[in-house]
Design an enzyme around this catalytic site. Structure first.
Site, mmCIF file in Angstrom:
data_model
loop_
_atom_site.group_PDB
_atom_site.id
_atom_site.type_symbol
_atom_site.label_atom_id
_atom_site.label_comp_id
_atom_site.label_asym_id
_atom_site.label_seq_id
_atom_site.Cartn_x
_atom_site.Cartn_y
_atom_site.Cartn_z
ATOM 1 N N THR A 43 5.824 8.582 -4.054
ATOM 2 C CA THR A 43 7.236 8.936 -4.186
ATOM 3 C C THR A 43 7.457 9.897 -5.348
ATOM 4 O O THR A 43 8.194 10.885 -5.230
ATOM 5 C CB THR A 43 8.078 7.668 -4.398
ATOM 6 O OG1 THR A 43 7.789 6.729 -3.371
ATOM 7 C CG2 THR A 43 9.559 7.993 -4.380
ATOM 8 N N TYR A 106 13.701 3.230 6.529
ATOM 9 C CA TYR A 106 14.813 3.710 7.345
ATOM 10 C C TYR A 106 14.982 2.962 8.669
ATOM 11 O O TYR A 106 16.085 2.553 9.003
ATOM 12 C CB TYR A 106 14.716 5.217 7.614
ATOM 13 C CG TYR A 106 15.928 5.771 8.340
ATOM 14 C CD1 TYR A 106 17.141 5.931 7.669
ATOM 15 C CD2 TYR A 106 15.883 6.092 9.687
ATOM 16 C CE1 TYR A 106 18.262 6.392 8.327
ATOM 17 C CE2 TYR A 106 17.010 6.551 10.348
ATOM 18 C CZ TYR A 106 18.194 6.708 9.667
ATOM 19 O OH TYR A 106 19.313 7.163 10.329
ATOM 20 N N TYR A 132 2.474 -0.884 -0.291
ATOM 21 C CA TYR A 132 3.499 -0.518 -1.279
ATOM 22 C C TYR A 132 4.819 -1.129 -0.832
ATOM 23 O O TYR A 132 5.417 -0.694 0.153
ATOM 24 C CB TYR A 132 3.585 1.006 -1.387
ATOM 25 C CG TYR A 132 4.603 1.538 -2.371
ATOM 26 C CD1 TYR A 132 5.180 0.750 -3.358
ATOM 27 C CD2 TYR A 132 4.979 2.881 -2.310
ATOM 28 C CE1 TYR A 132 6.097 1.264 -4.254
ATOM 29 C CE2 TYR A 132 5.898 3.412 -3.205
ATOM 30 C CZ TYR A 132 6.458 2.594 -4.170
ATOM 31 O OH TYR A 132 7.369 3.124 -5.055
ATOM 32 N N ARG A 137 13.943 1.280 -2.004
ATOM 33 C CA ARG A 137 13.900 2.567 -1.315
ATOM 34 C C ARG A 137 13.795 2.402 0.208
ATOM 35 O O ARG A 137 14.320 3.223 0.959
ATOM 36 C CB ARG A 137 12.726 3.404 -1.820
ATOM 37 C CG ARG A 137 12.912 3.970 -3.217
ATOM 38 C CD ARG A 137 11.771 4.897 -3.587
ATOM 39 N NE ARG A 137 11.920 5.479 -4.907
ATOM 40 C CZ ARG A 137 12.549 6.616 -5.178
ATOM 41 N NH1 ARG A 137 13.122 7.298 -4.204
ATOM 42 N NH2 ARG A 137 12.618 7.076 -6.413
ATOM 43 N N LYS A 160 1.108 -2.801 -4.248
ATOM 44 C CA LYS A 160 1.919 -2.231 -5.322
ATOM 45 C C LYS A 160 3.293 -2.848 -5.151
ATOM 46 O O LYS A 160 4.019 -2.544 -4.199
ATOM 47 C CB LYS A 160 1.993 -0.708 -5.221
ATOM 48 C CG LYS A 160 2.927 -0.092 -6.252
ATOM 49 C CD LYS A 160 3.133 1.404 -6.052
ATOM 50 C CE LYS A 160 4.151 1.950 -7.053
ATOM 51 N NZ LYS A 160 4.420 3.397 -6.848
ATOM 52 N N ILE A 202 0.800 1.084 -10.955
ATOM 53 C CA ILE A 202 0.910 2.442 -10.440
ATOM 54 C C ILE A 202 2.191 2.993 -11.032
ATOM 55 O O ILE A 202 3.291 2.579 -10.689
ATOM 56 C CB ILE A 202 0.902 2.468 -8.905
ATOM 57 C CG1 ILE A 202 -0.456 1.956 -8.401
ATOM 58 C CG2 ILE A 202 1.150 3.887 -8.394
ATOM 59 C CD1 ILE A 202 -0.607 1.942 -6.893
#
Length: 291
Positions: A43, A106, A132, A137, A160, A202
């Site tokens: 990202t 999404y 992740y 997000r 992560k 990370i």
């Protein structure tokens, strides 16, 4: 295999093209400063604005330039399983050591859909996979139970975790096993995360302060918690300032301060940091002793 301070590398642009020279110099600096591994095309690397061709070219550039000095974990996520598989294949062909695969965003898959997605990727992959999980997000959040289910696959080796829920570290340790690699996705929580069983981060801040972040991670790994707390206090304002505007705008500005000449350019819809954000970054860099 994956531990310590792992920067989610920013992608330098010049004239709306990937600035390869700046990227390669940045890779050298990160390794020299003590970063344990590198994550291109996450990202923070503005991956959403990259074409697939650019993304795969960055995989090759970073892997070839790292030359085995540290592992490279390629950012391969997508909300399309087929696209994700293409990225993972490109990462393997480039010689990457692992793939970071974000929870699909999404389209908000169910837990069954998330399990099916990650197992399909793992079945088709020859690379170790780090899941992740960043519901802030993606909206979707892979549950502890679903993570434990996919963690039984031999190629799904870690997570992560950017949920912001430190209790998840213990819950995932108990359900996924002590050998399941847990990496924080939140710099500001990395101290508590590691105390509860995490093995690294990370990191966004490691782009700007790679040595301090590496020293911090080493202190937690070696059980030097007093040293880690001092470093946490030194770095905390920077962790906050780098999210004082849309990321990675503040991070790219901070890099112009610690590495003069580093390109600040971003791709729309992302824009450079605001004046207020820049003031916060400057103050944090001074607090950390970086300028």
């Amino acid at each position: 295999m994956f531990y310590g301070s792992i920067p989610a590398l920013v992608t330098p642009f010049s004239g709306n093209c990937v600035d390869e020279d700046s990227l390669l110099a940045f890779v050298d600096w990160q390794i020299e400063e003590g970063s344990s591994a590198l994550v291109p095309c996450g990202t923070t690397g503005e991956v959403a604005t990259l074409t697939s061709e650019e993304q795969h070219a960055i995989f090759r550039l970073v892997v070839d330039h790292a030359r085995g000095r540290v592992p490279v974990i390629a950012g391969c996520g997508s909300n399309s399983t087929a696209t994700c598989l293409d990225h993972v294949k490109a990462a393997k062909d480039a010689g990457a050591d692992g793939a970071l695969v974000v929870v699909p965003y999404y389209n908000r898959p169910s837990q069954a859909g998330l399990v099916a997605h990650f197992l399909a990727v793992a079945d088709a992959s020859e690379l170790p996979i780090i899941v992740y999980n960043v519901p802030g997000r993606t909206v979707a959040d892979i549950s502890v139970e679903s993570l434990a289910e996919i963690a039984r696959h031999p190629r799904i080796v870690g997570v992560k975790d950017a949920t912001g829920n430190l209790a998840r570290v213990t819950a995932q340790r108990l359900t996924c096993g002590e050998d399941f690699c847990q990496l924080s996705g939140n710099d500001d929580m990395a101290l508590g995360f590691n105390a509860m069983g995490g093995v690294g981060c990370i990191s966004v801040s490691a782009n700007v302060a790679p040595k301090l972040c590496a020293d911090f991670q080493s202190a937690t790994r070696e059980g030097r918690w007093d040293d880690a707390l001092k470093l946490q206090d030194r770095l905390y304002p920077l962790h906050a300032a780098l999210f004082s505007d849309a990321s990675p705008g503040p991070t790219k500005y901070a890099l112009t301060r610690v590495r003069p000449g580093y390109p600040e350019e971003m791709r729309l819809p992302l824009t450079p940091a605001s004046d207020g954000s820049k003031r916060a970054v400057d103050k944090a860099l001074e607090h950390a002793g970086l300028i």
